[in-house]
Motif scaffolding. Structure first.
Motif, PDB file in Angstrom:
ATOM      1  N   ARG A 229       0.876  -1.248   0.113  1.00 27.91           N
ATOM      2  CA  ARG A 229       0.037   0.202  -0.002  1.00 27.91           C
ATOM      3  C   ARG A 229       0.797   1.117   0.072  1.00 27.91           C
ATOM      4  O   ARG A 229       0.323   2.329  -0.613  1.00 27.91           O
ATOM      5  CB  ARG A 229      -0.830  -0.013   1.222  1.00 27.91           C
ATOM      6  N   GLY A 230       2.184   1.161   0.652  1.00 32.20           N
ATOM      7  CA  GLY A 230       2.934   2.311   0.841  1.00 32.20           C
ATOM      8  C   GLY A 230       3.524   2.784  -0.837  1.00 32.20           C
ATOM      9  O   GLY A 230       3.797   3.824  -1.078  1.00 32.20           O
ATOM     10  N   PHE A 231       3.648   1.548  -1.582  1.00 32.01           N
ATOM     11  CA  PHE A 231       3.989   1.597  -2.828  1.00 32.01           C
ATOM     12  C   PHE A 231       2.720   2.078  -3.883  1.00 32.01           C
ATOM     13  O   PHE A 231       3.175   2.032  -5.194  1.00 32.01           O
ATOM     14  CB  PHE A 231       4.938   0.710  -3.351  1.00 32.01           C
ATOM     15  N   GLY A 232       1.601   2.095  -3.527  1.00 38.52           N
ATOM     16  CA  GLY A 232       0.650   2.451  -4.314  1.00 38.52           C
ATOM     17  C   GLY A 232      -0.021   1.251  -4.924  1.00 38.52           C
ATOM     18  O   GLY A 232      -0.670   1.145  -5.937  1.00 38.52           O
ATOM     19  N   ARG A 233       0.207  -0.015  -4.267  1.00 32.51           N
ATOM     20  CA  ARG A 233      -0.236  -1.210  -5.039  1.00 32.51           C
ATOM     21  C   ARG A 233      -1.359  -1.972  -3.873  1.00 32.51           C
ATOM     22  O   ARG A 233      -1.050  -1.693  -2.668  1.00 32.51           O
ATOM     23  CB  ARG A 233       0.845  -2.115  -5.337  1.00 32.51           C
ATOM     24  N   PRO A 234      -1.880  -2.644  -4.509  1.00 34.15           N
ATOM     25  CA  PRO A 234      -3.088  -3.486  -3.493  1.00 34.15           C
ATOM     26  C   PRO A 234      -2.381  -4.552  -2.769  1.00 34.15           C
ATOM     27  O   PRO A 234      -0.972  -5.021  -3.090  1.00 34.15           O
ATOM     28  CB  PRO A 234      -3.880  -4.013  -4.457  1.00 34.15           C
ATOM     29  N   ALA A 235      -2.740  -4.920  -1.750  1.00 34.71           N
ATOM     30  CA  ALA A 235      -2.062  -6.177  -1.057  1.00 34.71           C
ATOM     31  C   ALA A 235      -2.074  -7.309  -2.128  1.00 34.71           C
ATOM     32  O   ALA A 235      -2.809  -7.768  -2.489  1.00 34.71           O
ATOM     33  CB  ALA A 235      -2.922  -6.371   0.128  1.00 34.71           C
ATOM     34  N   PRO A 236      -0.801  -7.944  -1.912  1.00 32.24           N
ATOM     35  CA  PRO A 236      -0.641  -9.318  -2.737  1.00 32.24           C
ATOM     36  C   PRO A 236      -1.603 -10.237  -2.321  1.00 32.24           C
ATOM     37  O   PRO A 236      -1.767 -10.576  -1.242  1.00 32.24           O
ATOM     38  CB  PRO A 236       0.785  -9.813  -2.606  1.00 32.24           C
ATOM     39  N   PRO A 237      -2.412 -10.704  -3.297  1.00 32.46           N
ATOM     40  CA  PRO A 237      -3.489 -11.787  -2.947  1.00 32.46           C
ATOM     41  C   PRO A 237      -3.204 -12.813  -1.993  1.00 32.46           C
ATOM     42  O   PRO A 237      -3.861 -13.267  -1.187  1.00 32.46           O
ATOM     43  CB  PRO A 237      -3.830 -12.416  -4.292  1.00 32.46           C
ATOM     44  N   ALA A 238      -2.024 -13.471  -2.303  1.00 31.22           N
ATOM     45  CA  ALA A 238      -1.553 -14.619  -1.398  1.00 31.22           C
ATOM     46  C   ALA A 238      -1.344 -14.124   0.204  1.00 31.22           C
ATOM     47  O   ALA A 238      -1.370 -14.825   1.088  1.00 31.22           O
ATOM     48  CB  ALA A 238      -0.228 -15.252  -1.717  1.00 31.22           C
ATOM     49  N   PHE A 239      -1.155 -12.582   0.185  1.00 34.19           N
ATOM     50  CA  PHE A 239      -0.646 -12.343   1.690  1.00 34.19           C
ATOM     51  C   PHE A 239      -1.851 -11.108   2.122  1.00 34.19           C
ATOM     52  O   PHE A 239      -1.186 -10.158   2.815  1.00 34.19           O
ATOM     53  CB  PHE A 239       0.752 -11.678   1.684  1.00 34.19           C
ATOM     54  N   ASP A 240      -2.883 -11.012   1.402  1.00 34.11           N
ATOM     55  CA  ASP A 240      -3.885  -9.935   1.706  1.00 34.11           C
ATOM     56  C   ASP A 240      -4.628 -10.549   3.070  1.00 34.11           C
ATOM     57  O   ASP A 240      -5.461 -11.502   2.945  1.00 34.11           O
ATOM     58  CB  ASP A 240      -4.793  -9.899   0.656  1.00 34.11           C
ATOM     59  N   PRO A 241      -4.629  -9.561   4.073  1.00 29.69           N
ATOM     60  CA  PRO A 241      -5.400 -10.187   5.436  1.00 29.69           C
ATOM     61  C   PRO A 241      -6.722 -10.209   5.338  1.00 29.69           C
ATOM     62  O   PRO A 241      -7.466 -10.733   6.238  1.00 29.69           O
ATOM     63  CB  PRO A 241      -4.719  -9.056   6.380  1.00 29.69           C
TER      64      PRO A 241
END
Length: 294
Positions: free
Chosen positions: A265-277
């Motif tokens: 999120r700090g880089f303007g990206r969504p949470a990677p699906p495998a590691f999205d809480p």
């Protein structure tokens, strides 16, 4: 780049840590083509192009079409690799600019940081991996006319053996401040192997030494996605050290640990699906830096 008769084979293309190097190169090549890319690795695509047909499924599927067995795997981890690459790029450059101009890349694979980052004057980057991986990479880079942007020293060594001796033989000075990188490595080690790795890093680090790495848990979804690529990749995750923060502290390191979803999120990206809480069944993933306090 077309393969030539002088380009060496990469016999580890599907085995162990060395085997994942082309998979990471594939993901870095894809990120580098994005207009909003987090980094640019102009050499990643060249490594894939240099592998002979059938030499690696990673190299054979550079486009990742919708019917590809890589699709599920890429969907789960592509953003994680992009985010960790940028995070670790920034961390290593900051450490070098802070005086740690001796940098060691453990299990370096197709890492091209010595060639693509703006290192401060006087930096030496040691690339430690097996001889065949290092030879393959050097040959491809030489054919591209690439030149390192620092002093780059190859160290042929097996992490299961006495790699500190090989590192010292290549000119490494444990008395100098050092920045260490263990990217895509810890989760592929059993807990005792991770302990031994960190003990050796610690024993070869001067006060103020710096360590950067990523770590992640495994999930059913990740195992299934790896199985679609190659059966031998299923057992790649060995667990590593568990929670990285307490583990680092126990070995005399002051840790700074960031959740990979927060870093994304700090880089303007969504949470990677495998590691999205917010996704059921997701794993925890971490990006870590630490300073030696002992």
């Amino acid at each position: 780049m077309p393969r030539t008769s002088e380009t060496p084979d990469l016999p580890q293309a599907l085995t162990g840590i060395g085997g994942t190097a082309l998979g990471v190169a594939l993901l870095r090549a894809q990120e580098s083509r994005r207009p909003d890319r987090l980094f640019d690795d102009p050499f990643a695509e060249r490594f894939l192009a240099a592998v002979p047909d059938g030499g690696s499924p990673w190299a054979a599927d550079r486009t990742s079409g919708a019917s590809s067995p890589f699709t599920a795997f890429h969907r789960l981890v592509a953003d994680q690799v992009a985010v960790r690459t940028r995070f670790l790029d920034d961390a290593l450059l900051a450490a070098a600019r802070d005086g740690r101009t001796q940098v060691v890349l453990l299990a370096s694979g197709m890492d091209t940081r010595a060639y693509r980052l703006d290192w401060p004057a006087g930096t030496t980057v040691y690339e430690l991996d097996s001889a065949d991986v290092l030879t393959f990479k050097r040959t491809v880079l030489t054919e591209q006319g690439a030149a390192p942007r620092c002093r780059c020293v190859e160290v042929s060594a097996d992490l299961r053996q006495d790699w500190p001796e090989a590192l010292a033989g290549a000119g490494f000075d444990p008395g100098r401040p050092t920045a260490w990188l263990a990217e895509g490595l810890l989760y592929a080690l059993p807990s005792e192997g991770a302990d031994l790795l960190l003990e050796r890093i610690t024993a070869n680090s001067a006060p103020g030494g710096f360590l950067a790495f990523d770590h992640a848990e495994d999930t059913d979804a990740l195992r299934a996605a790896r199985a679609q690529v190659a059966p031998e990749l299923v057992a790649l995750w060995q667990g590593g050290p568990g929670e990285p923060g307490p583990w680092l502290a126990e070995h005399g390191w002051a840790p700074e640990v960031e959740d990979v979803a927060e870093a994304a999120r700090g880089f303007g990206r969504p949470a990677p699906p495998a590691f999205d809480p917010d996704r059921p069944g997701s794993a925890r993933g971490w990006l870590c830096t630490a300073r030696l306090t002992a």
